[in-house]
Design a protein around this motif. Structure first.
Motif, PDB file in Angstrom:
ATOM      1  N   VAL A 197      11.889  19.677   8.733  1.00  0.00           N
ATOM      2  CA  VAL A 197      11.436  18.588   7.885  1.00  0.00           C
ATOM      3  C   VAL A 197      11.016  17.433   8.780  1.00  0.00           C
ATOM      4  O   VAL A 197      11.747  17.029   9.666  1.00  0.00           O
ATOM      5  N   SER A 198       9.846  16.929   8.545  1.00  0.00           N
ATOM      6  CA  SER A 198       9.318  15.829   9.353  1.00  0.00           C
ATOM      7  C   SER A 198       9.839  14.502   8.842  1.00  0.00           C
ATOM      8  O   SER A 198      10.085  14.333   7.656  1.00  0.00           O
ATOM      9  N   GLY A 199       9.977  13.518   9.733  1.00  0.00           N
ATOM     10  CA  GLY A 199      10.365  12.173   9.346  1.00  0.00           C
ATOM     11  C   GLY A 199       9.176  11.349   8.886  1.00  0.00           C
ATOM     12  O   GLY A 199       9.303  10.198   8.533  1.00  0.00           O
ATOM     13  N   ILE A 200       7.993  11.960   8.862  1.00  0.00           N
ATOM     14  CA  ILE A 200       6.777  11.250   8.481  1.00  0.00           C
ATOM     15  C   ILE A 200       6.556  11.383   6.981  1.00  0.00           C
ATOM     16  O   ILE A 200       6.668  12.450   6.412  1.00  0.00           O
ATOM     17  N   VAL A 201       6.219  10.269   6.339  1.00  0.00           N
ATOM     18  CA  VAL A 201       5.897  10.271   4.920  1.00  0.00           C
ATOM     19  C   VAL A 201       4.458  10.734   4.780  1.00  0.00           C
ATOM     20  O   VAL A 201       3.579  10.288   5.513  1.00  0.00           O
TER      21      VAL A 201
ATOM     22  N   ARG B  70       5.125   1.715  10.134  1.00  0.00           N
ATOM     23  CA  ARG B  70       3.785   2.313  10.109  1.00  0.00           C
ATOM     24  C   ARG B  70       3.798   3.684  10.774  1.00  0.00           C
ATOM     25  O   ARG B  70       3.163   4.620  10.289  1.00  0.00           O
ATOM     26  N   ASP B  71       4.518   3.808  11.892  1.00  0.00           N
ATOM     27  CA  ASP B  71       4.636   5.108  12.557  1.00  0.00           C
ATOM     28  C   ASP B  71       5.303   6.133  11.651  1.00  0.00           C
ATOM     29  O   ASP B  71       5.024   7.329  11.753  1.00  0.00           O
ATOM     30  N   ALA B  72       6.183   5.668  10.763  1.00  0.00           N
ATOM     31  CA  ALA B  72       6.880   6.573   9.845  1.00  0.00           C
ATOM     32  C   ALA B  72       6.057   6.849   8.585  1.00  0.00           C
ATOM     33  O   ALA B  72       6.501   7.579   7.704  1.00  0.00           O
ATOM     34  N   GLY B  73       4.864   6.243   8.482  1.00  0.00           N
ATOM     35  CA  GLY B  73       3.978   6.565   7.378  1.00  0.00           C
ATOM     36  C   GLY B  73       3.953   5.569   6.238  1.00  0.00           C
ATOM     37  O   GLY B  73       3.397   5.844   5.182  1.00  0.00           O
ATOM     38  N   TYR B  74       4.543   4.407   6.438  1.00  0.00           N
ATOM     39  CA  TYR B  74       4.549   3.382   5.395  1.00  0.00           C
ATOM     40  C   TYR B  74       3.371   2.424   5.590  1.00  0.00           C
ATOM     41  O   TYR B  74       2.994   2.121   6.726  1.00  0.00           O
ATOM     42  N   ALA B  75       2.819   1.931   4.506  1.00  0.00           N
ATOM     43  CA  ALA B  75       1.895   0.805   4.560  1.00  0.00           C
ATOM     44  C   ALA B  75       2.773  -0.441   4.587  1.00  0.00           C
ATOM     45  O   ALA B  75       3.779  -0.500   3.880  1.00  0.00           O
ATOM     46  N   VAL B  76       2.417  -1.427   5.405  1.00  0.00           N
ATOM     47  CA  VAL B  76       3.289  -2.582   5.585  1.00  0.00           C
ATOM     48  C   VAL B  76       2.485  -3.878   5.446  1.00  0.00           C
ATOM     49  O   VAL B  76       1.447  -4.044   6.087  1.00  0.00           O
ATOM     50  N   LEU B  77       2.995  -4.773   4.606  1.00  0.00           N
ATOM     51  CA  LEU B  77       2.528  -6.148   4.545  1.00  0.00           C
ATOM     52  C   LEU B  77       3.646  -6.997   5.125  1.00  0.00           C
ATOM     53  O   LEU B  77       4.819  -6.676   4.936  1.00  0.00           O
ATOM     54  N   THR B  78       3.295  -8.067   5.842  1.00  0.00           N
ATOM     55  CA  THR B  78       4.341  -8.871   6.477  1.00  0.00           C
ATOM     56  C   THR B  78       4.250 -10.330   6.054  1.00  0.00           C
ATOM     57  O   THR B  78       3.180 -10.834   5.712  1.00  0.00           O
ATOM     58  N   ALA B  79       5.396 -10.984   6.111  1.00  0.00           N
ATOM     59  CA  ALA B  79       5.504 -12.415   5.872  1.00  0.00           C
ATOM     60  C   ALA B  79       6.574 -12.960   6.804  1.00  0.00           C
ATOM     61  O   ALA B  79       7.601 -12.313   7.023  1.00  0.00           O
ATOM     62  N   ALA B  80       6.336 -14.174   7.318  1.00  0.00           N
ATOM     63  CA  ALA B  80       7.266 -14.785   8.266  1.00  0.00           C
ATOM     64  C   ALA B  80       8.319 -15.644   7.584  1.00  0.00           C
ATOM     65  O   ALA B  80       9.234 -16.131   8.240  1.00  0.00           O
ATOM     66  N   ASN B  81       8.184 -15.823   6.273  1.00  0.00           N
ATOM     67  CA  ASN B  81       9.188 -16.600   5.538  1.00  0.00           C
ATOM     68  C   ASN B  81       9.079 -16.284   4.046  1.00  0.00           C
ATOM     69  O   ASN B  81       8.156 -15.588   3.607  1.00  0.00           O
ATOM     70  N   GLY B  82      10.021 -16.805   3.296  1.00  0.00           N
ATOM     71  CA  GLY B  82      10.083 -16.513   1.872  1.00  0.00           C
ATOM     72  C   GLY B  82       8.887 -17.026   1.098  1.00  0.00           C
ATOM     73  O   GLY B  82       8.426 -16.370   0.154  1.00  0.00           O
ATOM     74  N   LEU B  83       8.359 -18.183   1.475  1.00  0.00           N
ATOM     75  CA  LEU B  83       7.218 -18.739   0.755  1.00  0.00           C
ATOM     76  C   LEU B  83       5.962 -17.890   0.947  1.00  0.00           C
ATOM     77  O   LEU B  83       5.217 -17.644  -0.005  1.00  0.00           O
ATOM     78  N   GLN B  84       5.743 -17.397   2.176  1.00  0.00           N
ATOM     79  CA  GLN B  84       4.618 -16.485   2.413  1.00  0.00           C
ATOM     80  C   GLN B  84       4.804 -15.194   1.621  1.00  0.00           C
ATOM     81  O   GLN B  84       3.860 -14.670   1.045  1.00  0.00           O
ATOM     82  N   ALA B  85       6.028 -14.699   1.605  1.00  0.00           N
ATOM     83  CA  ALA B  85       6.320 -13.467   0.865  1.00  0.00           C
ATOM     84  C   ALA B  85       6.091 -13.660  -0.626  1.00  0.00           C
ATOM     85  O   ALA B  85       5.555 -12.773  -1.304  1.00  0.00           O
ATOM     86  N   LEU B  86       6.473 -14.810  -1.147  1.00  0.00           N
ATOM     87  CA  LEU B  86       6.271 -15.101  -2.566  1.00  0.00           C
ATOM     88  C   LEU B  86       4.785 -15.109  -2.903  1.00  0.00           C
ATOM     89  O   LEU B  86       4.380 -14.612  -3.959  1.00  0.00           O
TER      90      LEU B  86
END
Length: 140
Positions: free
Chosen positions: A5-9, A35-51
């Motif tokens: 079983v691969s660890g890649i999604v 990302r290496d594990a196959g996830y799409a990733v959005l990033t934020a440096a703080n809660g307000l950016q994430a919101l």
């Protein structure tokens, strides 16, 4: 024949993670690992950016993975509460170097992953949260 079983999604089932952390080094390393594990990733440096991302792209997100303690006026716990208001079915995993006993009460349905964590532990929790959500989703 038996194949390991691969660890890649698989790309077709690529879940999207909103990764929130004020430490740029952690943000970079975890983003690259996800990302290496196959996830799409959005990033934020703080809660307000994430919101802001939550408000604009909530439908694209499968899970929020956030540090609890962040500068900028919004903790991960407050972010989780806002996330549940925007999308009650959104999965949230919070992390901190502090013991959960020292943290304010986590919102219901939040999972806690203590720091330091292994990427395999995060991947396992992301997959587990996905399976729980898939079971809860109504069948067509």
């Amino acid at each position: 024949m038996h194949f390991p079983v691969s660890g890649i999604v698989e790309a077709a089932a690529q879940p999207t993670v909103l990764l929130v952390d004020d430490d740029e080094n952690i943000l970079d390393v975890v983003q690259e690992s996800l990302r290496d594990a196959g996830y799409a990733v959005l990033t934020a440096a703080n809660g307000l950016q994430a919101l802001q991302i939550l408000t604009e792209d909530a439908g694209k997100l499968d899970v929020v993975f956030s540090d609890v303690s962040m500068p900028g006026g919004m903790s991960g716990i407050e972010l989780a509460k806002h996330a549940y208001q925007v999308r009650p079915d959104l999965r949230v995993i919070l992390t901190s170097g502090y013991s959960p006993n020292w943290l304010p009460e986590l919102p219901p349905n939040c999972e806690f992953l203590p720091k330091p964590y292994e990427m395999s532990d995060l991947d396992r929790r992301l997959r587990r949260k996905r399976r729980q959500s898939d079971r809860a989703a109504p069948s067509e």
